[in-house]
Design an enzyme around this catalytic site. Structure first.
Site, PDB file in Angstrom:
ATOM      1  N   TYR A  92       0.822  -1.212   0.000  1.00  0.00           N
ATOM      2  CA  TYR A  92       0.000   0.000   0.000  1.00  0.00           C
ATOM      3  C   TYR A  92       0.859   1.267   0.000  1.00  0.00           C
ATOM      4  CZ  TYR A  92      -4.170   2.775   1.170  1.00  0.00           C
ATOM      5  OH  TYR A  92      -5.220   3.657   1.152  1.00  0.00           O
ATOM      6  N   ASP A 275       1.765  -8.080  14.272  1.00  0.00           N
ATOM      7  CA  ASP A 275       1.382  -7.203  13.165  1.00  0.00           C
ATOM      8  C   ASP A 275       0.076  -6.488  13.507  1.00  0.00           C
ATOM      9  OD1 ASP A 275       0.743  -6.003  10.762  1.00  0.00           O
ATOM     10  OD2 ASP A 275       1.119  -7.783   9.548  1.00  0.00           O
ATOM     11  N   HIS A 304       4.502  -5.568  11.083  1.00  0.00           N
ATOM     12  CA  HIS A 304       4.065  -5.664   9.700  1.00  0.00           C
ATOM     13  C   HIS A 304       5.215  -5.890   8.716  1.00  0.00           C
ATOM     14  CE1 HIS A 304       1.097  -5.506   6.616  1.00  0.00           C
ATOM     15  NE2 HIS A 304       1.588  -4.429   6.037  1.00  0.00           N
TER      16      HIS A 304
END
Length: 325
Positions: A92, A275, A304
């Site tokens: 992203y 995460d 993450h």
């Protein structure tokens, strides 16, 4: 970071019910049929950067709606093919970056097609992008991509993204250096979500490498994490009161659980137990619904970033064994 989600023994068995629209398959069949009306029109322009041992091409093709999607195509220098090809989808906010970001696979003997995510990478100095997204919904949205067109699945941003990614496999398969029977989809976070979707939408990929995937078990993710990008949805729901039913109806067409339940290729997943961006229960939810053969690497003390370079080594070993190279 903390161990904020379910304990590992419960995660391994965590397989929630799927919220699947009755017309899920029809929606995606129609979407891909519409996209097929546009020729792929791939273009490859050789880079003049002085890489030793790797051939680099500035790549582009026609994605959803005929929009140009950019990327990179890299292969071992002088290879005559046919080569296995790894499709690399991006996390992203990132763009295709630079060729040197993608040397792993060609140095291992594979081709790689790096596929930009439309509209992303404009604010990333380390991984810049050049592909726009000229489409969007008719409503206000929260910053970022998560709520773009979210009131209607036909307008939703990820309809275009997933379609671009599916078409990219056809682009790779048609390349003279690529063996169309040995195409692998891969990515982390958003890229993992895209790889998951592609594997669920087409039965001809050889394998999937899915790292800490985003957009899986979305209804749970927005409830237990305070991190973006999921918080973009929360902020939208806080501002556009009364929209939750329609928002989650749209998101059900893009939830990784529904793609995983259709995917038959072998898969190597990764999950990080700390995460907070893609909570481990949402990753295991997708993994446990994956229909084909599967393995998962667990990183107990990571957020993450997941396995990072360690997971890359796991992937190299996995594909080497799978391909018999």
């Amino acid at each position: 970071m903390t161990l904020f989600d379910l304990p590992l023994d419960r995660l391994r068995d965590y397989r929630p019910e799927r919220d699947e629209p009755a017309d899920f398959d029809a929606f995606w069949a129609q979407t891909l049929a519409e996209a097929a009306n546009h020729p792929l029109d791939p273009e490859y322009v050789r880079s003049d950067l002085p890489y030793a041992g790797v051939d680099v091409f500035d790549a582009s093709f026609a994605g959803w709606g005929g929009d140009r999607i950019s990327g990179w195509f890299l292969a071992p220098r002088g290879a005559s093919g046919p080569l296995p090809c790894v499709m690399h989808y991006i996390g992203y906010g990132g763009g295709r970056g630079f060729p040197h970001n993608h040397l792993l696979w060609p140095t291992a003997g594979y081709a790689v097609l790096v596929v930009e995510t439309r509209g992303q990478g404009g604010a990333s100095a380390g991984s810049p992008g050049i592909t726009g997204d000229p489409h969007g919904g008719a409503h206000a949205q929260a910053p970022g991509m998560m709520t773009r067109g979210i009131m209607d699945p036909r307008d939703y941003y990820y309809r275009r993204v997933f379609t671009d990614a599916v078409r990219a496999v056809d682009v790779a398969a048609a390349h003279p250096l690529v063996d169309p029977a040995r195409i692998v989809v891969s990515g982390g976070s958003q890229g993992g979500a895209i790889a998951q979707a592609v594997a669920g939408l087409r039965s001809d990929v050889l394998a999937a490498l899915v790292d800490v995937p985003f957009l899986s078990h979305i209804s749970r993710a927005v409830e237990i994490t305070g991190q973006d990008p999921y918080q973009e949805i929360v902020r939208f729901l806080a501002g556009v009161r009364g929209s939750a039913e329609q928002v989650f109806r749209t998101l059900a067409y893009f939830d990784g659980l529904n793609f995983a339940a259709r995917a038959t290729a072998p898969a190597l997943y990764s999950v990080a137990l700390m995460d907070e961006v893609c909570p481990p229960s949402t990753v295991f939810a997708a993994y446990n619904h994956w229909r084909g053969p599967k393995e998962i690497t667990v990183w107990p003390w990571n957020g993450h970033e997941g396995g990072g370079g360690f997971q890359s080594e796991e992937q190299l070993r996995y594909l080497h064994k799978l391909l018999g190279d």
